[in-house]
Design an enzyme around this catalytic site. Sequence first.
Site, mmCIF file in Angstrom:
data_model
loop_
_atom_site.group_PDB
_atom_site.id
_atom_site.type_symbol
_atom_site.label_atom_id
_atom_site.label_comp_id
_atom_site.label_asym_id
_atom_site.label_seq_id
_atom_site.Cartn_x
_atom_site.Cartn_y
_atom_site.Cartn_z
ATOM 1 N N ASP A 120 0.835 -1.213 0.000
ATOM 2 C CA ASP A 120 0.000 0.000 0.000
ATOM 3 C C ASP A 120 0.871 1.266 0.000
ATOM 4 O OD1 ASP A 120 -2.358 1.390 -0.049
ATOM 5 O OD2 ASP A 120 -2.842 1.078 2.072
ATOM 6 N N HIS A 129 2.683 2.973 -8.955
ATOM 7 C CA HIS A 129 2.464 1.529 -9.165
ATOM 8 C C HIS A 129 3.652 0.922 -9.923
ATOM 9 C CE1 HIS A 129 -1.467 2.068 -7.558
ATOM 10 N NE2 HIS A 129 -2.018 2.611 -8.626
ATOM 11 N N LEU A 185 10.641 -20.938 -3.963
ATOM 12 C CA LEU A 185 9.641 -20.020 -3.410
ATOM 13 C C LEU A 185 8.303 -20.131 -4.149
ATOM 14 C CD1 LEU A 185 8.822 -17.415 -1.741
ATOM 15 C CD2 LEU A 185 9.667 -16.103 -3.705
HETATM 16 C C1 IPE Z 1 -5.740 -2.621 -0.269
HETATM 17 O O1 IPE Z 1 -5.319 -1.307 -0.424
HETATM 18 C C2 IPE Z 1 -5.601 -3.364 -1.560
HETATM 19 C C3 IPE Z 1 -4.251 -3.562 -2.047
HETATM 20 C C4 IPE Z 1 -3.140 -3.172 -1.475
HETATM 21 C C5 IPE Z 1 -4.147 -4.270 -3.262
HETATM 22 P P1 IPE Z 1 -6.338 -0.106 -0.641
HETATM 23 O O2 IPE Z 1 -5.485 1.114 -0.706
HETATM 24 O O3 IPE Z 1 -7.219 -0.374 -1.785
HETATM 25 O O4 IPE Z 1 -7.195 -0.166 0.699
HETATM 26 P P2 IPE Z 1 -8.023 0.964 1.450
HETATM 27 O O5 IPE Z 1 -9.005 1.499 0.453
HETATM 28 O O6 IPE Z 1 -7.069 2.016 1.885
HETATM 29 O O7 IPE Z 1 -8.642 0.267 2.602
HETATM 30 C C1 IPE Z 2 -1.559 0.185 -3.353
HETATM 31 O O1 IPE Z 2 -1.342 1.548 -3.429
HETATM 32 C C2 IPE Z 2 -1.781 -0.445 -4.706
HETATM 33 C C3 IPE Z 2 -3.166 -0.832 -4.984
HETATM 34 C C4 IPE Z 2 -4.141 -0.781 -4.149
HETATM 35 C C5 IPE Z 2 -3.455 -1.310 -6.317
HETATM 36 P P1 IPE Z 2 -2.530 2.587 -3.472
HETATM 37 O O2 IPE Z 2 -2.877 2.849 -4.900
HETATM 38 O O3 IPE Z 2 -3.650 2.169 -2.613
HETATM 39 O O4 IPE Z 2 -1.828 3.885 -2.855
HETATM 40 P P2 IPE Z 2 -2.437 4.910 -1.809
HETATM 41 O O5 IPE Z 2 -2.947 4.114 -0.652
HETATM 42 O O6 IPE Z 2 -3.520 5.659 -2.519
HETATM 43 O O7 IPE Z 2 -1.277 5.778 -1.435
HETATM 44 MG MG MG Z 3 -4.073 2.413 -0.629
#
Ligand code: IPE
Ligand code: IPE
Ligand code: MG
Length: 237
Positions: free
Chosen positions: A17, A34, A128
Amino acid sequence: MENNEVRMPCHVTIIMDGNGRWAKKQGKLRLFGHNVGVESVRECCEYAVENGIRYLSLFAFSEENWGRPKAEVEGLMALMVKSVLAERPTFMKQNVRFRVIGHRESLPEDVLKNIELAENETSGNTGLNLIVMLSYSGKWDIVQAARRLAKATLEAGHEIDIDEAVFSSYLSTEGIPDPDLMIRTSGEQRLSNYMLWQCAYTEFYFSPVLWPDFRKKDLDLAIRSFNSRERRYGKTE
Ligand code: IPE
Ligand code: IPE
Ligand code: MG
């Protein structure tokens, strides 16, 4: 990075995240975050291979993430295809078995095709187990298990004796041990509908580091923290 004195968890799972916030800090689009996050995936896989971790699962895209803007979703799916294609030779070299778990029916055809090619190519690898959780959510998993169990009961023509082991065998993670350690990056401290059943006794570690900055040393910190935990499973010692 090799670690001789530290006990490795059998299954490490990571909620990757913070890509969007990382990109925003650089004044860039979310997709840039990403893309850079793929390097963090490489680092964690390498650490896992070097240290003999058996299972590394990575939450890459949730069922809820389909609700993000179309350009971001398409960018993420394209990144998945590009990364799988690029990493296949490394998987073979490092004896990594690659698998995807999630709601496959909702994935675009080219994503599915490339995933299946990599899964088939690496299916005989014995090192792995790298598992990408794509279009996954914990509630989806439990519901699909219940649905398939109900169908199996109908087909059997009698009630199936359901216990925890039987139920687990219908989950999408069948055959994979429950995570010992769950790491979430970016400072968020929630499960976001991830592996609800499987994380029943998992140790949680929350890292403030945003995913694109996450390196082997950060994973090592999490594993050292795991080593200091006492897992009691409801007992007294
Ligand atoms: C959870 O992250 C999903 C992934 C890391 C793939 P999100 O960024 O989507 O989750 P919320 O919305 O903050 O809970
Ligand atoms: C995690 O990073 C990746 C996915 C959920 C696909 P985010 O895109 O949620 O990044 P933030 O949380 O908005 O910083
Ligand atoms: Mg996120």
